[in-house]
Design an enzyme around this catalytic site. Structure first.
Site, short mmCIF file in Angstrom:
data_model
loop_
_atom_site.label_atom_id
_atom_site.label_comp_id
_atom_site.label_asym_id
_atom_site.label_seq_id
_atom_site.Cartn_x
_atom_site.Cartn_y
_atom_site.Cartn_z
N LYS A 11 33.04 -7.61 -27.52
CA LYS A 11 33.44 -8.90 -28.46
C LYS A 11 32.17 -9.25 -29.03
CE LYS A 11 31.54 -12.09 -25.77
NZ LYS A 11 30.45 -12.88 -26.14
N ASP A 150 35.08 -14.75 -19.66
CA ASP A 150 35.45 -13.96 -20.56
C ASP A 150 36.62 -13.11 -20.60
OD1 ASP A 150 33.49 -15.09 -22.48
OD2 ASP A 150 32.06 -13.50 -22.14
#
Length: 291
Positions: A11, A150
């Protein structure tokens, strides 16, 4: 099914602001995370033994696999994810099925692209499939959140506004095509704690809102999104701007730190600028990951 292989996508943070600090030491954030095609490959295989029997890895040079292999296996997020999943699935440890985990690393270790969280998310998703989907996506996110903020995002994927300490996730619907390059600045990565301490030390600053970039993602252009990209750690931590400067000099609409660094991404609106930037970064000795 005895074996499954999944991609674990990296990401980038299109936007990252620290909005406050709680009494327990955790920080509130506003972050827009976006998965990119750069990915590790995670293979899960049932074995006849009990518990997590092995964590193996292979990698490209850029993935810094030595850092991954140097970890005590029980400190590896993949191991912890598998142990946590199995503990929720079985009440008795004696009944647990053995699991072998193999990770092919492509996402740089300690690169600020959530490689470890992505791998852990793939473990949760893969084990859930191997064992007949006993948990919903919401349940997997809830279970995994104790290992890292996350991981729930990496389970859901897409483009998401994350707030609170990262656990409040709001998907963003966007049709804006975002293409670019991720590279790694050459400065040594600060620990997450040290990076947050530098943010805490900033004074007289205006806390930015993600509203403008959310609007740009929903109804704008790549140029609009790039203009609103921001990362408070880039302001606070003083990374060398070598890779970011090369991206900007060769046609990037913007170049911004991702996470707490040292990864930096540039967004582009034409392929020629991407080619030019890739060549310049390679000649300067920077790794290049295109998305």
């Amino acid at each position: 099914m005895k074996k499954i292989t999944l991609d674990a996508k990296a990401k980038i943070n299109l936007f990252l602001e620290v909005t406050g600090k709680r009494e327990n030491g955790y920080h509130d954030i506003e972050s827009i995370m976006m998965q990119i095609p750069l990915s590790d490959t995670v293979t899960l295989q049932k074995t006849k033994n009990t518990g997590v029997t092995e964590i193996a890895s292979e990698s490209t040079e850029c993935a810094r696999v030595s850092d991954f292999c140097a970890l005590d296996p029980k400190e590896n997020l993949c191991y912890k994810a598998a142990e946590l999943f199995m503990s929720k699935l079985y009440r008795s440890r004696e009944k647990e099925t053995g699991i072998k985990i193999t990770v092919k690393k492509r996402i740089p270790v300690k690169g600020g692209m959530a490689g470890g969280s992505a791998d852990a998310a793939a473990v949760f998703k893969g084990l859930n499939l191997l064992f007949g989907e006993p948990f919903s996506t919401d349940e997997l996110c809830d279970i995994s959140s104790s290992l890292g903020a996350d991981i729930p995002f990496c389970i859901r994927g897409g483009v998401t506004l994350c707030s609170g300490i990262g656990e409040i996730m709001t998907p963003i619907r966007t049709t804006v095509p975002l293409h670019g390059i991720v590279t790694l600045e050459k400065d040594e990565k600060l620990s997450t704690g040290a990076a947050y301490s530098k943010v805490d030390a900033l004074t007289n600053r205006e806390i930015k809102s993600a509203d403008k970039i959310v609007s740009a993602l929903e109804k704008g252009s790549a140029e609009d999104v790039a203009r609103e990209c921001f990362n408070i750690f880039g302001v606070a931590c003083g990374y060398d701007d070598g890779g970011a400067r090369i991206l900007l000099e060769n046609g990037a609409l913007n170049a911004t730190l991702s996470g707490a660094g040292p990864s930096v991404f540039g967004l582009f609106d034409n392929s020629e600028a991407i080619k030019k930037s890739k060549k310049a970064l390679t000649l300067a000795g920077y790794p290049v990951f295109e998305f």
